[in-house]
Design an enzyme around this catalytic site. Structure first.
Site, mmCIF file in Angstrom:
data_model
loop_
_atom_site.group_PDB
_atom_site.id
_atom_site.type_symbol
_atom_site.label_atom_id
_atom_site.label_comp_id
_atom_site.label_asym_id
_atom_site.label_seq_id
_atom_site.Cartn_x
_atom_site.Cartn_y
_atom_site.Cartn_z
ATOM 1 C CG HIS A 90 122.945 -84.959 21.702
ATOM 2 N ND1 HIS A 90 121.706 -84.695 21.163
ATOM 3 C CD2 HIS A 90 123.454 -85.961 20.961
ATOM 4 C CE1 HIS A 90 121.470 -85.527 20.149
ATOM 5 N NE2 HIS A 90 122.537 -86.294 20.003
ATOM 6 C CG ASP A 96 125.300 -91.119 14.643
ATOM 7 O OD1 ASP A 96 125.117 -89.922 14.907
ATOM 8 O OD2 ASP A 96 124.788 -92.038 15.309
ATOM 9 C CB ILE A 107 130.912 -82.601 22.886
ATOM 10 C CG1 ILE A 107 131.904 -81.938 23.818
ATOM 11 C CG2 ILE A 107 131.537 -83.805 22.212
ATOM 12 C CD1 ILE A 107 132.301 -82.813 24.986
ATOM 13 C CG ASN A 129 122.108 -84.777 16.366
ATOM 14 O OD1 ASN A 129 123.293 -85.043 16.500
ATOM 15 N ND2 ASN A 129 121.179 -85.711 16.243
ATOM 16 C CG ASP A 130 127.658 -82.831 16.452
ATOM 17 O OD1 ASP A 130 128.097 -82.522 17.579
ATOM 18 O OD2 ASP A 130 128.372 -83.339 15.565
ATOM 19 C CG ASN A 164 123.187 -87.250 13.464
ATOM 20 O OD1 ASN A 164 122.170 -87.411 14.106
ATOM 21 N ND2 ASN A 164 124.354 -87.755 13.826
#
Length: 303
Positions: A63, A217, A65, A116-117, A172
Site C-alpha cells: 500500500h 489522496d 511506501i 494507509n501511508d 490518508n
C-alpha cells in the site's frame, strides 16, 4: 485511498538516486511486488525487484511506501502491507548491486490498526496514517457513517510508539518537507491538507489547514523546491462506486509555498477518465511526471 495499481493499480514513492520505487498490486489472485523505474532512461520501464527469501510473498499486499537514506548511504524501503487484511509495515534494505530488497523487519502494533501511508524518518522510524480507528470492516464502515473523526497519525520507533495527531475524517497520504521540519497529511474525506510542525521529541503540532475542492489522496514532495504534488479525485461518488462505463476522473495539483498565507494551487493534469481513471498519486523528477491510479494504468509524461 491506497496507492495500489495493477498494470493498472500503481503506487509511487520518492525519488531515489535518480530512480523511482513503485509499489504494485496485481490482480486479486496474485501477490503484490515492488518495482523500480529509472527516470534517467530515455524510455523508462518498470522492473520488478527481487525480494529476499524468507519473506511471505504469497500474501504480500503493498500500500503506502517510503524511503530513507542513512548517513552511510544505506537505502531503507518502508512498505505498508495488508497480508490477509491485516496491517503491518515491512522494512527492507535496498541492495543496489543486485537490484534486490533484503527484508529486515515486520512491524505490528495495536496503534497501527488501519495503516494507509507512511513517511520514513530513520532506519526503523516512521510516521504513519491510520485512515480508520478500527481494523474491523464493519466498525470502519460505522466509523465513517457516524463521522467520528477518529483517524490519526502515529509515530513509531523501536523505543517508542505514540499517537501524535488525531481528529481526522480519514488520514490518508503523508509526507515530510525537505528540511524535515514539517509533516503534511491529506485528509481525503475532508478535502484538506494539514501542515504539522515536527518537534525534537517527534510530537506534532498543527500549523494550518489548506482546504481544497477535491478529494486529496497521496502527497509527493519535490525535493528541489519543496512543492507538494497531489493525486486527487474530483468526484468521490464515481471513485467509491466504480462503473467502467462512467469512470472516475483524474486530477493532479501542484501546491507551492504552502506555509504562506496564500499558497499557489495549480492544476497540472486533469482528465474525465477517458485517458486516466482515479489518479491517486503523482510524483516528479527532473521535469518528468509519473501519475498512479487506483483502478487504472499509470501515466508517464514530460513536463
Amino acid at each position: 485511498m491506497g496507492r495500489l495499481v495493477a498494470v493498472g493499480l500503481l503506487g509511487i514513492a520518492l525519488a531515489l538516486l535518480g530512480e523511482r520505487l513503485l509499489a504494485l498490486s496485481f490482480a486479486p489472485d496474485k501477490p503484490g511486488g515492488i518495482l523500480m523505474m529509472d527516470l534517467k532512461e530515455e524510455k523508462p520501464r518498470a522492473r520488478e525487484l527481487r525480494i529476499s527469501r524468507g519473506f511471505d510473498l504469497a500474501s504480500f499486499n503493498p500500500h503506502g511506501i517510503s524511503t530513507f537514506i542513512d548517513n552511510d548511504d544505506t537505502v531503507y524501503l518502508f512498505v505498508v502491507n495488508h497480508p490477509e487484511f491485516k496491517n503491518t509495515v515491512e522494512i527492507f534494505k535496498f541492495e543496489e548491486a543486485e537490484n534486490s530488497l533484503l527484508h529486515l523487519k515486520t512491524v505490528k502494533h495495536e496503534l497501527l490498526p488501519s495503516v494507509n501511508d507512511i513517511t520514513a524518518v530513520g532506519p526503523a522510524h516512521f510516521y504513519a496514517t491510520n485512515d480508520h480507528y478500527f481494523s474491523d470492516p464493519f466498525l470502519k464502515y460505522l466509523e465513517t457513517y457516524l463521522n467520528l473523526h477518529w483517524a490519526n497519525v502515529v509515530y513509531y520507533s523501536p523505543n517508542e510508539v505514540k499517537v501524535v495527531a488525531e481528529g481526522f475524517d480519514s488520514a490518508n497520504g503523508i509526507n515530510i518537507s525537505p528540511d524535515d521540519k514539517y509533516i503534511y497529511v491529506a485528509d481525503i474525506l475532508a478535502h484538506e491538507i494539514h501542515v504539522l510542525e515536527k518537534h525534537t521529541n517527534m510530537n506534532l503540532t498543527q500549523l494550518k489547514v489548506l482546504e481544497l475542492d477535491t478529494l486529496v489522496d497521496n502527497l509527493s514532495i519535490d525535493p528541489s523546491s519543496g512543492d507538494i504534488w497531489v493525486g486527487c479525485h474530483p468526484n468521490g461518488q464515481k471513485l467509491f462506486v466504480y462503473d467502467p462505463n462512467n469512470p472516475p476522473s483524474s486530477e493532479v495539483l501542484r501546491i507551492q509555498n504552502i506555509l504562506s498565507e496564500k499558497p499557489t494551487v495549480t492544476t497540472v493534469y486533469a482528465n474525465n477518465g477517458s485517458v486516466l481513471q482515479g489518479s491517486s498519486v503523482a510524483s516528479v523528477y527532473d521535469g518528468k511526471l509519473l501519475i498512479g491510479t487506483l483502478y487504472h494504468r499509470a501515466l508517464y509524461c514530460e513536463l
